[in-house]
Design a protein around this motif. Structure first.
Motif, PDB file in Angstrom:
ATOM      1  N   GLY A 145      26.160 -10.040  24.082  1.00 24.23           N
ATOM      2  CA  GLY A 145      25.901 -10.545  22.737  1.00 24.23           C
ATOM      3  C   GLY A 145      24.435 -10.474  22.357  1.00 24.23           C
ATOM      4  O   GLY A 145      23.548 -10.661  23.195  1.00 24.23           O
ATOM      5  N   LEU A 146      24.192 -10.207  21.085  1.00 23.93           N
ATOM      6  CA  LEU A 146      22.837 -10.175  20.530  1.00 23.93           C
ATOM      7  C   LEU A 146      22.507 -11.537  19.936  1.00 23.93           C
ATOM      8  O   LEU A 146      23.309 -12.119  19.205  1.00 23.93           O
ATOM      9  N   ALA A 147      21.327 -12.044  20.246  1.00 22.17           N
ATOM     10  CA  ALA A 147      20.868 -13.318  19.687  1.00 22.17           C
ATOM     11  C   ALA A 147      20.518 -13.101  18.221  1.00 22.17           C
ATOM     12  O   ALA A 147      19.429 -12.650  17.883  1.00 22.17           O
ATOM     13  N   VAL A 148      21.455 -13.421  17.328  1.00 28.22           N
ATOM     14  CA  VAL A 148      21.360 -12.989  15.940  1.00 28.22           C
ATOM     15  C   VAL A 148      20.271 -13.711  15.145  1.00 28.22           C
ATOM     16  O   VAL A 148      19.828 -13.202  14.112  1.00 28.22           O
ATOM     17  N   ARG A 149      19.844 -14.869  15.570  1.00 32.38           N
ATOM     18  CA  ARG A 149      18.783 -15.574  14.847  1.00 32.38           C
ATOM     19  C   ARG A 149      17.404 -15.133  15.306  1.00 32.38           C
ATOM     20  O   ARG A 149      16.520 -14.856  14.490  1.00 32.38           O
ATOM     21  N   ASN A 150      17.215 -15.073  16.621  1.00 33.34           N
ATOM     22  CA  ASN A 150      15.915 -14.690  17.163  1.00 33.34           C
ATOM     23  C   ASN A 150      15.672 -13.190  17.087  1.00 33.34           C
ATOM     24  O   ASN A 150      14.526 -12.753  17.126  1.00 33.34           O
ATOM     25  N   ARG A 151      16.741 -12.414  16.974  1.00 34.90           N
ATOM     26  CA  ARG A 151      16.617 -10.955  16.954  1.00 34.90           C
ATOM     27  C   ARG A 151      17.019 -10.435  15.572  1.00 34.90           C
ATOM     28  O   ARG A 151      17.893  -9.585  15.432  1.00 34.90           O
ATOM     29  N   ARG A 152      16.366 -10.959  14.551  1.00 33.67           N
ATOM     30  CA  ARG A 152      16.768 -10.645  13.187  1.00 33.67           C
ATOM     31  C   ARG A 152      16.612  -9.159  12.853  1.00 33.67           C
ATOM     32  O   ARG A 152      17.450  -8.563  12.175  1.00 33.67           O
ATOM     33  N   GLY A 153      15.538  -8.529  13.324  1.00 27.71           N
ATOM     34  CA  GLY A 153      15.340  -7.119  13.039  1.00 27.71           C
ATOM     35  C   GLY A 153      16.442  -6.250  13.605  1.00 27.71           C
ATOM     36  O   GLY A 153      16.965  -5.352  12.934  1.00 27.71           O
ATOM     37  N   SER A 154      16.847  -6.528  14.839  1.00 33.56           N
ATOM     38  CA  SER A 154      17.924  -5.759  15.465  1.00 33.56           C
ATOM     39  C   SER A 154      19.263  -6.029  14.784  1.00 33.56           C
ATOM     40  O   SER A 154      20.096  -5.128  14.634  1.00 33.56           O
ATOM     41  N   THR A 155      19.477  -7.286  14.362  1.00 33.31           N
ATOM     42  CA  THR A 155      20.704  -7.638  13.658  1.00 33.31           C
ATOM     43  C   THR A 155      20.837  -6.857  12.352  1.00 33.31           C
ATOM     44  O   THR A 155      21.885  -6.279  12.051  1.00 33.31           O
ATOM     45  N   LEU A 170      26.077   0.607  23.291  1.00 37.13           N
ATOM     46  CA  LEU A 170      24.682   0.189  23.201  1.00 37.13           C
ATOM     47  C   LEU A 170      24.544  -1.001  24.134  1.00 37.13           C
ATOM     48  O   LEU A 170      24.988  -2.104  23.833  1.00 37.13           O
ATOM     49  N   LEU A 171      23.977  -0.775  25.308  1.00 41.52           N
ATOM     50  CA  LEU A 171      23.935  -1.799  26.350  1.00 41.52           C
ATOM     51  C   LEU A 171      22.875  -2.848  26.084  1.00 41.52           C
ATOM     52  O   LEU A 171      23.079  -4.039  26.330  1.00 41.52           O
ATOM     53  N   TRP A 172      21.723  -2.411  25.605  1.00 40.99           N
ATOM     54  CA  TRP A 172      20.620  -3.330  25.341  1.00 40.99           C
ATOM     55  C   TRP A 172      19.630  -2.660  24.405  1.00 40.99           C
ATOM     56  O   TRP A 172      19.622  -1.430  24.266  1.00 40.99           O
ATOM     57  N   LEU A 173      18.839  -3.455  23.742  1.00 40.80           N
ATOM     58  CA  LEU A 173      17.797  -2.949  22.840  1.00 40.80           C
ATOM     59  C   LEU A 173      16.711  -4.008  22.723  1.00 40.80           C
ATOM     60  O   LEU A 173      17.014  -5.187  22.503  1.00 40.80           O
ATOM     61  N   HIS A 174      15.465  -3.574  22.866  1.00 43.93           N
ATOM     62  CA  HIS A 174      14.325  -4.478  22.669  1.00 43.93           C
ATOM     63  C   HIS A 174      13.248  -3.722  21.914  1.00 43.93           C
ATOM     64  O   HIS A 174      12.973  -2.542  22.194  1.00 43.93           O
ATOM     65  N   CYS A 175      12.648  -4.398  20.936  1.00 46.88           N
ATOM     66  CA  CYS A 175      11.614  -3.762  20.136  1.00 46.88           C
ATOM     67  C   CYS A 175      10.776  -4.838  19.464  1.00 46.88           C
ATOM     68  O   CYS A 175      10.996  -6.031  19.659  1.00 46.88           O
ATOM     69  N   LEU A 176       9.799  -4.407  18.683  1.00 45.98           N
ATOM     70  CA  LEU A 176       9.016  -5.338  17.881  1.00 45.98           C
ATOM     71  C   LEU A 176       9.899  -5.817  16.741  1.00 45.98           C
ATOM     72  O   LEU A 176      10.146  -5.095  15.783  1.00 45.98           O
ATOM     73  N   GLU A 177      10.403  -7.051  16.852  1.00 47.15           N
ATOM     74  CA  GLU A 177      11.396  -7.545  15.903  1.00 47.15           C
ATOM     75  C   GLU A 177      10.843  -7.714  14.493  1.00 47.15           C
ATOM     76  O   GLU A 177      11.598  -7.748  13.527  1.00 47.15           O
ATOM     77  N   ASP A 178       9.508  -7.842  14.352  1.00 45.01           N
ATOM     78  CA  ASP A 178       8.955  -8.013  13.009  1.00 45.01           C
ATOM     79  C   ASP A 178       8.870  -6.679  12.261  1.00 45.01           C
ATOM     80  O   ASP A 178       8.476  -6.633  11.104  1.00 45.01           O
ATOM     81  N   ASP A 179       9.230  -5.589  12.932  1.00 36.06           N
ATOM     82  CA  ASP A 179       9.287  -4.278  12.280  1.00 36.06           C
ATOM     83  C   ASP A 179      10.686  -3.717  12.516  1.00 36.06           C
ATOM     84  O   ASP A 179      10.923  -2.989  13.472  1.00 36.06           O
ATOM     85  N   GLN A 180      11.622  -4.076  11.639  1.00 43.08           N
ATOM     86  CA  GLN A 180      13.014  -3.708  11.870  1.00 43.08           C
ATOM     87  C   GLN A 180      13.254  -2.215  11.747  1.00 43.08           C
ATOM     88  O   GLN A 180      14.297  -1.717  12.176  1.00 43.08           O
ATOM     89  N   GLN A 181      12.290  -1.466  11.222  1.00 38.49           N
ATOM     90  CA  GLN A 181      12.449  -0.015  11.149  1.00 38.49           C
ATOM     91  C   GLN A 181      12.534   0.601  12.542  1.00 38.49           C
ATOM     92  O   GLN A 181      13.210   1.611  12.740  1.00 38.49           O
ATOM     93  N   ILE A 182      11.859  -0.021  13.510  1.00 39.21           N
ATOM     94  CA  ILE A 182      11.924   0.487  14.880  1.00 39.21           C
ATOM     95  C   ILE A 182      13.352   0.374  15.398  1.00 39.21           C
ATOM     96  O   ILE A 182      13.905   1.314  15.982  1.00 39.21           O
ATOM     97  N   ALA A 183      13.964  -0.790  15.210  1.00 38.97           N
ATOM     98  CA  ALA A 183      15.340  -0.984  15.635  1.00 38.97           C
ATOM     99  C   ALA A 183      16.271  -0.028  14.897  1.00 38.97           C
ATOM    100  O   ALA A 183      17.208   0.522  15.489  1.00 38.97           O
ATOM    101  N   GLN A 184      16.015   0.197  13.613  1.00 35.86           N
ATOM    102  CA  GLN A 184      16.862   1.095  12.835  1.00 35.86           C
ATOM    103  C   GLN A 184      16.803   2.521  13.382  1.00 35.86           C
ATOM    104  O   GLN A 184      17.820   3.205  13.473  1.00 35.86           O
ATOM    105  N   VAL A 185      15.597   2.969  13.770  1.00 40.97           N
ATOM    106  CA  VAL A 185      15.453   4.321  14.331  1.00 40.97           C
ATOM    107  C   VAL A 185      16.228   4.440  15.636  1.00 40.97           C
ATOM    108  O   VAL A 185      16.951   5.420  15.863  1.00 40.97           O
ATOM    109  N   LEU A 186      16.106   3.432  16.501  1.00 39.49           N
ATOM    110  CA  LEU A 186      16.801   3.467  17.787  1.00 39.49           C
ATOM    111  C   LEU A 186      18.310   3.421  17.611  1.00 39.49           C
ATOM    112  O   LEU A 186      19.052   4.160  18.274  1.00 39.49           O
ATOM    113  N   VAL A 187      18.792   2.575  16.704  1.00 41.01           N
ATOM    114  CA  VAL A 187      20.229   2.453  16.483  1.00 41.01           C
ATOM    115  C   VAL A 187      20.794   3.725  15.866  1.00 41.01           C
ATOM    116  O   VAL A 187      21.825   4.255  16.317  1.00 41.01           O
TER     117      VAL A 187
END
Length: 262
Positions: free
Chosen positions: A111-121, A69-86
């Motif tokens: 590395g993933l920015a774990v604080r600012n990218r909470r939905g992806s984390t 998984l090279l990179w991922l960007h999404c609407l972080e306030d909706d973690q379901q989007i990140a979950q679908v992609l992952v």
């Protein structure tokens, strides 16, 4: 898509242009002499019912056969989007080991920015990924520093486009340290490494501040440094981190790669 990328940009990083994003889509990585992926990377895009792009992720297979998984960007306030992609990427990887955010891209550090990218984390951890040791992301505004009273820095530009070689010295010419700084982009740069002569009076941070002030004189407004960070966020910081904090750096986030084993 660039708006989503911009929303995840950390302080001290230049904006991602269409050209840079094109390099990311092609799988180009800083420092690679040749593409180290097989086959070419693919991009998964999440689209809302109205046709709006709400997320995207870049996937590839490494030379050792592992999923990436090279990179991922999404609407972080909706973690379901990140979950679908992952989850979609993990399903495509099958029984491969999958490594997420383990290498830099043309637009970001590893590395993933774990604080600012909470939905992806949350999405990664819910899919069975484990956090690995990463880096503390420190940032400093150089335009707010007080200028030193005398010149203590010699700066030599590297013949390649990589960056600057910095020599720190006393007024009498005695060497007190050296550093390498990446070539500035839009007034931002990365402190790649620095070595200072040990100071018995523990004033090393003053030497570092003098170095930073002279970099500011050469047009660098913001500087970033990455220091090793453990997976345990409660672990105490070492003397190197304290040196940078005393010189004006502040930790913005921590960048961590992730691994999921079948």
């Amino acid at each position: 898509m660039l708006e989503l990328v911009e929303g995840d940009r950390l302080p001290g990083r230049p904006a991602v242009t269409e050209e840079v994003f094109g390099q990311v889509l092609a799988g180009c990585h800083p420092g690679d002499a040749a593409l180290s992926l097989r086959p070419e990377p693919r991009t998964d895009v999440a689209v809302a019912d109205g046709g709006e792009v709400v997320g995207a992720a870049g996937w590839a297979v490494g030379t050792q056969g592992e999923g990436l998984l090279l990179w991922l960007h999404c609407l972080e306030d909706d973690q379901q989007i990140a979950q679908v992609l992952v989850r979609h990427g993990v399903e495509q990887a099958g029984r491969r080991t999958v490594r997420a955010f383990g290498r830099p891209t043309a637009m970001s550090f590893a590395g993933l920015a774990v604080r600012n990218r909470r939905g992806s984390t949350v999405a990664l951890e819910a899919a069975g990924f484990s956090r690995e040791e990463g880096w503390s992301y420190l940032h400093c505004r150089l335009d707010e520093l007080q200028r030193p009273p005398y010149e203590v820095v010699d700066i030599t530009e590297s013949p390649d486009p990589y960056g600057w070689y910095v020599r720190l010295r006393e007024k009498d010419g005695t060497s007190i340290g050296k550093a390498v700084v990446s070539r500035p982009v839009e007034g931002t740069a990365v402190l790649e490494w620095i070595i200072l002569t040990p100071q018995e009076d523990r004033t090393g941070h003053l030497l570092l501040r003098q170095c930073l002030a002279h970099l500011a004189d050469r047009g660098i407004r913001e500087l970033v440094v990455l220091l090793e960070a453990p997976t345990d966020p409660s672990a105490s910081q070492d003397l190197v981190a304290e040196l940078h904090r005393q010189a004006g750096f502040q930790e913005v986030d921590q960048l961590h790669p992730y691994t999921r084993r079948p």
